[in-house]
Motif scaffolding. Structure first.
Motif, PDB file in Angstrom:
ATOM      1  N   ALA A  28       1.205  -1.158   0.000  1.00 33.60           N
ATOM      2  CA  ALA A  28      -0.078   0.116   0.018  1.00 33.60           C
ATOM      3  C   ALA A  28       0.941   1.187   0.385  1.00 33.60           C
ATOM      4  N   ALA A  29       1.688   1.450   0.871  1.00 32.14           N
ATOM      5  CA  ALA A  29       2.966   2.163   1.084  1.00 32.14           C
ATOM      6  C   ALA A  29       3.356   3.126  -0.271  1.00 32.14           C
ATOM      7  N   LEU A  30       3.703   1.743  -1.319  1.00 34.55           N
ATOM      8  CA  LEU A  30       4.595   1.498  -2.959  1.00 34.55           C
ATOM      9  C   LEU A  30       3.384   2.355  -3.773  1.00 34.55           C
ATOM     10  N   VAL A  31       1.986   1.760  -3.595  1.00 38.95           N
ATOM     11  CA  VAL A  31       0.733   2.814  -4.983  1.00 38.95           C
ATOM     12  C   VAL A  31       0.907   4.252  -4.067  1.00 38.95           C
ATOM     13  N   TRP A  32       0.276   4.071  -2.875  1.00 38.12           N
ATOM     14  CA  TRP A  32       0.539   5.362  -2.221  1.00 38.12           C
ATOM     15  C   TRP A  32       1.356   6.259  -2.290  1.00 38.12           C
ATOM     16  N   SER A  33       2.828   6.084  -2.270  1.00 35.73           N
ATOM     17  CA  SER A  33       3.961   7.014  -2.755  1.00 35.73           C
ATOM     18  C   SER A  33       3.387   7.195  -4.906  1.00 35.73           C
ATOM     19  N   ALA A  34       2.827   6.444  -5.265  1.00 40.42           N
ATOM     20  CA  ALA A  34       2.876   6.838  -6.722  1.00 40.42           C
ATOM     21  C   ALA A  34       1.895   7.925  -6.138  1.00 40.42           C
ATOM     22  N   HIS A  35       1.292   7.863  -5.200  1.00 41.78           N
ATOM     23  CA  HIS A  35      -0.684   8.149  -5.978  1.00 41.78           C
ATOM     24  C   HIS A  35      -0.210   9.124  -4.940  1.00 41.78           C
ATOM     25  N   ASP A  55      -2.284  11.329  -4.119  1.00 45.05           N
ATOM     26  CA  ASP A  55      -3.589  12.612  -4.157  1.00 45.05           C
ATOM     27  C   ASP A  55      -5.163  11.345  -3.628  1.00 45.05           C
ATOM     28  N   TRP A  56      -4.503  10.199  -3.862  1.00 47.79           N
ATOM     29  CA  TRP A  56      -5.521   8.829  -3.282  1.00 47.79           C
ATOM     30  C   TRP A  56      -5.586   9.091  -2.376  1.00 47.79           C
ATOM     31  N   THR A  57      -7.026   8.403  -1.601  1.00 46.27           N
ATOM     32  CA  THR A  57      -7.357   8.224  -0.396  1.00 46.27           C
ATOM     33  C   THR A  57      -6.904   7.086  -0.067  1.00 46.27           C
TER      34      THR A  57
END
Length: 368
Positions: free
Chosen positions: A246-253, A255-257
């Motif tokens: 999740a940290a990888l995905v959130w780091s790339a995006h 602005d996502w929730t």
């Protein structure tokens, strides 16, 4: 537990295409709170990867002013979870899946003679993490007795925008007791698989399993936090890897929730081989953040909608049929609806009655 730290466990990072993902995102900008047994400075985890954190350990009755540093860990469990997320791979440690992220250690009494207090302490720790910038909260443990305090703490963290991961438990070969925290709406329940993608027999499983990740042989802290060993990590380790995903995905995006990050992880998960939408062992499938980062797969969808919530329906709920046994066995009925094994709620009913909690078991979203 094996003492040979030079025994190489399977390279799950290669299977997950970590090197390729890190060229896109490495977790930078994301704080993962590891509410656990603390963190001990050890070879394999750089100091700059770990924030000051906090200890919520309760002092002894005879020493009410005693303080515990968050950067200590007599057990090694919290240190292992930290390394699985941000380790640098040196000194026998694992290389973390999200090496650019920051871990916020929240130390509880897990692994100490005062472990019975860890649940209530964890509730305080979850709130602290939510108030101090944690985007992801990793709970590689569970506590039935403190559930009524943990539940509102988790809900508070979610109201602050945090994404919560909870280990399903390692009772798959026994009574298959599931972590009650995984039942809470919005919480991602994590099961464990081996390097071939098969579920570990020890992985607790049920309708509240949402994702799975690697939890077989891995580099973990040896007994009493004395060096690195190789042993089965279980659902604890799998949860740390899910949090790192999740940290990888959130780091790339950024602005996502939390809902959007959870949604794309679920949509891109490697689902059951029989084509089913989900099953009780791996949930919707094995977390594959590479599909999000490298293949640009997954639709983040609505920012304020829990991807695990049941689909809305306009049809009125049917009235329950009369039953002579329903009133006589409320705990058993609630347990059947929650998908729990008989042994766990039967014991839980006794405890709940003693604590004034009868009838308050929380059932996670129903899935149709």
């Amino acid at each position: 537990m094996p003492a040979a730290a030079d025994t190489n466990p399977p390279d799950y990072l290669t299977l997950m295409k970590a090197q390729e993902m890190w060229k896109v995102a490495d977790g930078s900008g994301i704080t993962v709170a590891v509410v656990d047994s603390g963190f001990k400075k050890v070879p394999g985890v750089r100091s700059e990867s770990v924030l000051p954190g906090v200890s919520v350990m309760s002092p002894p009755i005879k020493e009410p002013d005693k303080k515990y540093p968050p950067h200590d860990d007599v057990d090694g469990h919290g240190t292992t979870m930290t390394a699985a997320i941000v380790g640098d791979g040196s000194g026998g440690a694992p290389k973390g899946l999200a090496p650019g992220a920051k871990v916020m250690p929240v130390r509880t009494s897990l692994g100490t003679p005062m472990a019975f207090a860890a649940g209530a302490e964890g509730a305080k720790g979850i709130r602290y993490a939510a108030d101090n910038g944690a985007k992801i909260i990793n709970l590689s443990w569970g506590d039935y007795y403190a559930f009524e305090r943990l539940k509102p703490a988790v809900q508070y963290a979610q109201s602050k925008g945090a994404l919560v991961f909870a280990a399903m438990g390692n009772e798959g070969e026994g009574n298959n007791a599931n972590n009650l925290l995984a039942m809470l709406p919005g919480v991602i329940g994590v099961g464990a698989i081996d390097e071939t993608g098969e579920p570990l027999d020890l992985s607790s499983h049920g309708p509240n399993t949402d994702l799975a990740s690697y939890g077989s042989k891995a580099r973990i802290r040896c007994k009493e936090n004395r060096g690195w060993c190789v042993a089965v990590g279980g659902t604890s380790y799998a949860t740390a890897l899910a949090s790192a995903s999740a940290a990888l995905v959130w780091s790339a995006h950024p602005d996502w929730t939390a809902n959007q990050v959870a949604r794309v992880l679920i949509e891109t998960a490697g689902g059951p081989v029989d084509g089913a939408k989900r099953n009780d062992w791996i949930g919707y499938g094995i977390a594959r953040p590479s599909w999000v980062l490298l293949k640009k797969a997954g639709n983040p969808g609505a920012p304020d909608v829990d991807p695990l919530a049941p689909a809305p329906t306009n049809a009125p709920a049917p009235a329950p049929a009369p039953s002579q046994t329903a009133a006589a066995a409320p705990a058993e009925a609630a347990a059947a609806e929650a998908g729990l094994p008989w042994q766990w709620p039967a014991l839980g009913a006794v405890v709940a009655a003693g604590l004034g909690l009868a009838g308050t078991l929380i059932v996670k979203r129903r899935r149709r």
